[in-house]
Design a protein around this motif. Structure first.
Motif, PDB file in Angstrom:
ATOM      1  N   LEU A   1      71.859  21.384  15.642  1.00  0.00           N
ATOM      2  CA  LEU A   1      73.283  21.464  15.959  1.00  0.00           C
ATOM      3  C   LEU A   1      73.621  20.666  17.211  1.00  0.00           C
ATOM      4  O   LEU A   1      74.657  20.015  17.282  1.00  0.00           O
ATOM      5  CB  LEU A   1      73.692  22.926  16.142  1.00  0.00           C
ATOM      6  N   PHE A   2      72.743  20.726  18.202  1.00  0.00           N
ATOM      7  CA  PHE A   2      72.991  19.971  19.433  1.00  0.00           C
ATOM      8  C   PHE A   2      72.993  18.469  19.158  1.00  0.00           C
ATOM      9  O   PHE A   2      73.808  17.729  19.726  1.00  0.00           O
ATOM     10  CB  PHE A   2      71.937  20.327  20.474  1.00  0.00           C
ATOM     11  N   LEU A   3      72.106  18.008  18.277  1.00  0.00           N
ATOM     12  CA  LEU A   3      72.060  16.586  17.953  1.00  0.00           C
ATOM     13  C   LEU A   3      73.322  16.125  17.218  1.00  0.00           C
ATOM     14  O   LEU A   3      73.688  14.953  17.274  1.00  0.00           O
ATOM     15  CB  LEU A   3      70.824  16.290  17.094  1.00  0.00           C
ATOM     16  N   ARG A   4      74.014  17.048  16.540  1.00  0.00           N
ATOM     17  CA  ARG A   4      75.243  16.711  15.824  1.00  0.00           C
ATOM     18  C   ARG A   4      76.487  17.125  16.606  1.00  0.00           C
ATOM     19  O   ARG A   4      77.579  17.216  16.034  1.00  0.00           O
ATOM     20  CB  ARG A   4      75.261  17.408  14.456  1.00  0.00           C
ATOM     21  N   ALA A   5      76.359  17.356  17.902  1.00  0.00           N
ATOM     22  CA  ALA A   5      77.472  17.870  18.703  1.00  0.00           C
ATOM     23  C   ALA A   5      78.675  16.934  18.689  1.00  0.00           C
ATOM     24  O   ALA A   5      79.824  17.387  18.644  1.00  0.00           O
ATOM     25  CB  ALA A   5      77.008  18.114  20.135  1.00  0.00           C
ATOM     26  N   ARG A   6      78.459  15.620  18.716  1.00  0.00           N
ATOM     27  CA  ARG A   6      79.586  14.674  18.696  1.00  0.00           C
ATOM     28  C   ARG A   6      80.392  14.813  17.402  1.00  0.00           C
ATOM     29  O   ARG A   6      81.629  14.758  17.414  1.00  0.00           O
ATOM     30  CB  ARG A   6      79.073  13.237  18.830  1.00  0.00           C
TER      31      ARG A   6
END
Length: 331
Positions: free
Chosen positions: A205-210
Motif C-alpha cells: 500500500l505504501f508503494l502505491r501511495a501516489r
C-alpha cells in the motif's frame, strides 16, 4: 526538499512515540515486576514480562497499526470521511464466524483455536461475497462496493443477533465478551504470522501511495492520469480486508481506531498518503497499546474490554480535535 523534511519529521515523531509506548507498557501492570530480574531470567518476573505482557503489547501494536492504515485506505477507496475498517462487512463476517464457533462449542480447528479460524473464514467469505456483488467484469466502483459491503454487513449483524438469541447463557456471555473486542496474550509464533499478514500488504500500500492520492480525488481524475482504477481498487480492498480480517480474528472488533487515527493525522499532516500510511500505522499502534494499558489498569485486577476504552478515550479526544481545527476533514 521541504516535503521530504516534513515526511521524515512526522515519521520520526510517530516512530518515537510508538517505540516509547511499546517499551513502557509491558513494565506497567497490577503486579510489580523488576526489569533487571526479568532480563536475568528470574521467575516470576520473566514469565510476567515475556509471556503475559510483552506478547499482549505486541499484538495491540500490530492490531492498532493495521486498523489505522485500513481506515486510511477505506476512506480513500470510498471517498467517505466516515469509512472505517468495518464499513464493508469484513469485521461483521469475522464476528459471525466467531459467534458460530462459540455457539457450536468448537474448540480446535486445524490445530488452532476454533474462534480464530472461524473468524478468519467468515471474513474471507464476506470478502468474496462483496467482490462478487461489486465487480462487473474488470470494473469496480466505489459506490457499488460501499452498497454491497453495507448490505452484507447488515445481514451478518442480523445473523449474529439470531445466534445470540438462541445461544445458552454461557454462550451468550462469551459472544458479548468477544464482540466487545479484547487483547489477550498469544504465542510468539502467532505474532509472527500476524506480522507477516499485516506488514506485507501495508508495504504494498505504501508503494502505491501516489495512486491512492489520485484515487481519493476521484475515479475519473485517477484514470485520466494513467491509474488503472479497477485494479487499484481491487488490490486496495483485498489488502485492507486481509489486515482487518487477520486482526479481527484474534482480537474481535475494536472500533474507533480506524476512524480516529486517520482523521487526526489528516487534520495535522494533510491528505498525502505517502505520509498518512506509515504514520497511521505507528500512531494506531501507540494508541491501541495505550488504550489496552488503561484497560488493564483501570479496574485492576479486573480488566475492561479494550473496545470500551478506545471509545471512551478516543471519542472525546476526536470531538476536541474537531472543535480546535474547524476545517474540512476531506481534502
Amino acid at each position: 526538499m521541504a516535503t521530504e523534511r516534513r515526511f521524515f519529521a512526522a515519521l520520526a515523531l510517530a516512530g518515537g512515540m510508538a517505540a516509547a509506548v511499546v517499551v513502557v507498557a509491558p513494565l506497567v501492570g497490577a503486579a510489580h515486576i523488576d526489569y533487571a530480574r526479568a532480563l536475568a531470567g528470574l521467575s516470576p518476573d520473566r514469565e510476567i514480562l515475556f509471556y503475559a505482557r510483552l506478547p499482549r503489547v505486541l499484538l495491540a501494536a500490530l492490531a492498532g497499526g493495521a486498523l489505522g492504515v485500513a481506515g486510511v485506505l477505506f476512506q480513500a477507496l470510498l471517498r467517505d470521511a466516515l469509512a472505517t475498517p468495518y464499513t464493508l462487512g469484513i469485521s461483521s463476517g469475522a464476528s459471525l464466524g466467531a459467534v458460530l464457533a462459540l455457539c457450536l462449542g468448537w474448540r480446535q480447528l486445524l490445530g488452532l483455536p476454533a474462534v480464530w479460524v472461524s473468524a478468519f473464514a467468515g471474513a474471507a467469505l464476506v470478502l468474496l461475497l462483496v467482490l462478487g456483488v461489486a465487480t462487473e467484469g474488470r470494473r469496480m466502483s466505489s459506490f457499488t462496493l460501499l452498497l454491497a459491503g453495507v448490505t452484507i454487513n447488515s445481514i451478518c449483524l442480523a445473523l449474529i443477533l439470531f445466534l445470540q438469541n438462541i445461544a445458552s447463557f454461557s454462550q451468550a456471555f462469551a459472544i458479548v465478551h468477544w464482540l466487545m473486542g479484547g487483547i489477550d496474550p498469544v504465542e510468539y509464533s502467532t505474532l509472527a504470522w500476524l506480522a507477516l499478514a499485516v506488514l506485507a500488504p501495508l508495504a504494498y500500500l505504501f508503494l502505491r501511495a501516489r495512486d491512492f492520492n489520485l484515487l481519493a480525488v476521484g475515479e475519473e481524475w485517477a484514470a485520466a492520469r494513467g491509474v488503472s482504477v479497477g485494479r487499484l481498487m481491487l488490490a486496495g480492498y483485498l489488502a485492507a480486508s486481509l489486515v482487518t480480517g487477520s486482526v479481527t480474528s484474534l482480537t474481535g472488533p475494536i472500533g474507533f481506531v480506524g476512524l480516529i487515527v486517520p482523521h487526526a493525522l489528516r487534520l495535522k499532516l494533510g491528505a498525502d498518503h505517502r505520509v498518512l500510511i506509515p504514520c497511521s500505522f505507528l500512531w494506531g499502534a501507540a494508541f491501541l497499546v495505550a488504550c489496552d494499558t488503561v484497560a488493564r489498569l483501570a479496574l485492576a485486577p479486573a480488566e475492561l474490554p479494550v473496545g470500551v476504552v478506545t471509545a471512551m478515550l478516543g471519542g472525546p479526544f476526536f470531538i476536541w480535535l474537531l472543535r480546535s481545527r474547524r476545517r474540512s476533514l476531506w481534502l
